[in-house]
Design a protein around this motif. Structure first.
Motif, mmCIF file in Angstrom:
data_model
loop_
_atom_site.group_PDB
_atom_site.id
_atom_site.type_symbol
_atom_site.label_atom_id
_atom_site.label_comp_id
_atom_site.label_asym_id
_atom_site.label_seq_id
_atom_site.Cartn_x
_atom_site.Cartn_y
_atom_site.Cartn_z
ATOM 1 N N HIS A 160 50.527 78.938 -0.641
ATOM 2 C CA HIS A 160 49.626 79.132 0.470
ATOM 3 C C HIS A 160 48.649 80.235 0.097
ATOM 4 O O HIS A 160 49.030 81.271 -0.427
ATOM 5 C CB HIS A 160 50.420 79.504 1.710
ATOM 6 C CG HIS A 160 49.602 79.592 2.944
ATOM 7 N ND1 HIS A 160 49.226 78.494 3.660
ATOM 8 C CD2 HIS A 160 49.069 80.657 3.579
ATOM 9 C CE1 HIS A 160 48.506 78.882 4.707
ATOM 10 N NE2 HIS A 160 48.406 80.198 4.672
ATOM 11 N N ALA A 161 47.390 80.035 0.357
ATOM 12 C CA ALA A 161 46.361 81.014 -0.005
ATOM 13 C C ALA A 161 45.629 81.517 1.238
ATOM 14 O O ALA A 161 45.409 80.773 2.188
ATOM 15 C CB ALA A 161 45.364 80.377 -0.966
ATOM 16 N N TYR A 162 45.284 82.777 1.202
ATOM 17 C CA TYR A 162 44.462 83.408 2.223
ATOM 18 C C TYR A 162 43.183 83.865 1.540
ATOM 19 O O TYR A 162 43.143 84.013 0.326
ATOM 20 C CB TYR A 162 45.167 84.634 2.807
ATOM 21 C CG TYR A 162 46.423 84.328 3.580
ATOM 22 C CD1 TYR A 162 46.412 84.319 4.964
ATOM 23 C CD2 TYR A 162 47.631 84.075 2.941
ATOM 24 C CE1 TYR A 162 47.563 84.059 5.691
ATOM 25 C CE2 TYR A 162 48.787 83.810 3.651
ATOM 26 C CZ TYR A 162 48.742 83.803 5.021
ATOM 27 O OH TYR A 162 49.884 83.550 5.738
ATOM 28 N N ALA A 163 42.155 84.149 2.320
ATOM 29 C CA ALA A 163 40.907 84.676 1.758
ATOM 30 C C ALA A 163 40.580 85.998 2.433
ATOM 31 O O ALA A 163 40.699 86.122 3.652
ATOM 32 C CB ALA A 163 39.761 83.690 1.977
ATOM 33 N N VAL A 164 40.193 86.976 1.620
ATOM 34 C CA VAL A 164 39.718 88.240 2.160
ATOM 35 C C VAL A 164 38.237 88.057 2.455
ATOM 36 O O VAL A 164 37.437 87.808 1.552
ATOM 37 C CB VAL A 164 39.943 89.403 1.175
ATOM 38 C CG1 VAL A 164 39.343 90.697 1.722
ATOM 39 C CG2 VAL A 164 41.431 89.580 0.885
ATOM 40 N N LEU A 165 37.873 88.160 3.717
ATOM 41 C CA LEU A 165 36.481 87.963 4.120
ATOM 42 C C LEU A 165 35.689 89.255 4.118
ATOM 43 O O LEU A 165 34.465 89.238 3.987
ATOM 44 C CB LEU A 165 36.420 87.342 5.521
ATOM 45 C CG LEU A 165 37.097 85.986 5.689
ATOM 46 C CD1 LEU A 165 36.995 85.531 7.135
ATOM 47 C CD2 LEU A 165 36.497 84.956 4.749
ATOM 48 N N GLY A 166 36.386 90.370 4.293
ATOM 49 C CA GLY A 166 35.669 91.631 4.329
ATOM 50 C C GLY A 166 36.616 92.806 4.379
ATOM 51 O O GLY A 166 37.824 92.657 4.569
ATOM 52 N N TYR A 167 36.021 93.978 4.173
ATOM 53 C CA TYR A 167 36.778 95.228 4.227
ATOM 54 C C TYR A 167 35.918 96.278 4.910
ATOM 55 O O TYR A 167 34.760 96.474 4.544
ATOM 56 C CB TYR A 167 37.162 95.698 2.824
ATOM 57 C CG TYR A 167 37.853 97.043 2.800
ATOM 58 C CD1 TYR A 167 39.126 97.189 3.331
ATOM 59 C CD2 TYR A 167 37.226 98.162 2.278
ATOM 60 C CE1 TYR A 167 39.766 98.424 3.329
ATOM 61 C CE2 TYR A 167 37.855 99.400 2.266
ATOM 62 C CZ TYR A 167 39.127 99.521 2.794
ATOM 63 O OH TYR A 167 39.749 100.742 2.791
ATOM 64 N N ASP A 168 36.487 96.943 5.907
ATOM 65 C CA ASP A 168 35.802 98.031 6.610
ATOM 66 C C ASP A 168 36.379 99.338 6.080
ATOM 67 O O ASP A 168 37.534 99.687 6.387
ATOM 68 C CB ASP A 168 36.020 97.907 8.112
ATOM 69 C CG ASP A 168 35.269 98.970 8.898
ATOM 70 O OD1 ASP A 168 35.352 100.158 8.532
ATOM 71 O OD2 ASP A 168 34.607 98.601 9.882
ATOM 72 N N GLN A 169 35.593 100.038 5.280
ATOM 73 C CA GLN A 169 36.060 101.269 4.654
ATOM 74 C C GLN A 169 36.357 102.356 5.686
ATOM 75 O O GLN A 169 37.312 103.117 5.527
ATOM 76 C CB GLN A 169 35.037 101.759 3.637
ATOM 77 C CG GLN A 169 35.523 102.911 2.796
ATOM 78 C CD GLN A 169 34.560 103.254 1.679
ATOM 79 O OE1 GLN A 169 33.484 102.682 1.563
ATOM 80 N NE2 GLN A 169 34.940 104.194 0.853
ATOM 81 N N ALA A 170 35.566 102.423 6.737
ATOM 82 C CA ALA A 170 35.756 103.469 7.751
ATOM 83 C C ALA A 170 37.118 103.337 8.441
ATOM 84 O O ALA A 170 37.813 104.329 8.662
ATOM 85 C CB ALA A 170 34.630 103.424 8.773
ATOM 86 N N SER A 171 37.516 102.110 8.787
ATOM 87 C CA SER A 171 38.790 101.910 9.473
ATOM 88 C C SER A 171 39.907 101.478 8.527
ATOM 89 O O SER A 171 41.050 101.316 8.955
ATOM 90 C CB SER A 171 38.643 100.851 10.574
ATOM 91 O OG SER A 171 38.348 99.587 10.004
ATOM 92 N N ARG A 172 39.572 101.282 7.231
ATOM 93 C CA ARG A 172 40.531 100.827 6.210
ATOM 94 C C ARG A 172 41.228 99.540 6.669
ATOM 95 O O ARG A 172 42.444 99.408 6.608
ATOM 96 C CB ARG A 172 41.533 101.926 5.887
ATOM 97 C CG ARG A 172 40.912 103.145 5.240
ATOM 98 C CD ARG A 172 41.894 104.269 4.983
ATOM 99 N NE ARG A 172 43.171 103.873 4.431
ATOM 100 C CZ ARG A 172 43.470 103.822 3.119
ATOM 101 N NH1 ARG A 172 42.556 104.128 2.236
ATOM 102 N NH2 ARG A 172 44.678 103.477 2.729
ATOM 103 N N THR A 173 40.414 98.591 7.139
ATOM 104 C CA THR A 173 40.919 97.326 7.669
ATOM 105 C C THR A 173 40.285 96.156 6.939
ATOM 106 O O THR A 173 39.076 96.137 6.717
ATOM 107 C CB THR A 173 40.598 97.221 9.175
ATOM 108 O OG1 THR A 173 41.189 98.342 9.841
ATOM 109 C CG2 THR A 173 41.129 95.943 9.775
ATOM 110 N N LEU A 174 41.114 95.178 6.574
ATOM 111 C CA LEU A 174 40.621 93.958 5.940
ATOM 112 C C LEU A 174 40.520 92.854 6.979
ATOM 113 O O LEU A 174 41.343 92.778 7.903
ATOM 114 C CB LEU A 174 41.576 93.497 4.840
ATOM 115 C CG LEU A 174 41.631 94.391 3.620
ATOM 116 C CD1 LEU A 174 42.925 95.158 3.605
ATOM 117 C CD2 LEU A 174 41.475 93.563 2.375
ATOM 118 N N THR A 175 39.537 91.984 6.811
ATOM 119 C CA THR A 175 39.432 90.768 7.614
ATOM 120 C C THR A 175 39.910 89.635 6.716
ATOM 121 O O THR A 175 39.389 89.444 5.617
ATOM 122 C CB THR A 175 37.992 90.523 8.084
ATOM 123 O OG1 THR A 175 37.579 91.641 8.882
ATOM 124 C CG2 THR A 175 37.893 89.247 8.908
#
Length: 70
Positions: A1-16
């Motif tokens: 099963h694969a997921y995709a990282v769509l983005g990263y918010d450096q300020a909140s250290r959160t991945l989408t």
């Protein structure tokens, strides 16, 4: 099963993250996190970086740039 990282918010250290098999999901208990899951809408959810490195075993990076010969 694969997921995709769509983005990263450096300020909140959160991945989408996008789960292509994902549907909408709402945790039944609080707080959202590894134990209860994360809110998901159309397979997309946010996860803190610290949780991401504990939940996912490996990451494979893909690019359209070919690897130069060695």
């Amino acid at each position: 099963h694969a997921y995709a990282v769509l983005g990263y918010d450096q300020a909140s250290r959160t991945l989408t993250i996008w789960n292509p098999h994902g549907k909408d999901f709402r945790p039944k208990a609080s707080p959202a996190g590894p134990a209860n899951g994360y809110p998901v809408k159309k397979g997309v959810f946010q996860i803190p970086l610290d949780d991401f490195v504990h939940v996912f075993k490996a990451v494979t990076l893909e690019t359209s740039n070919p690897v130069p010969p060695t």
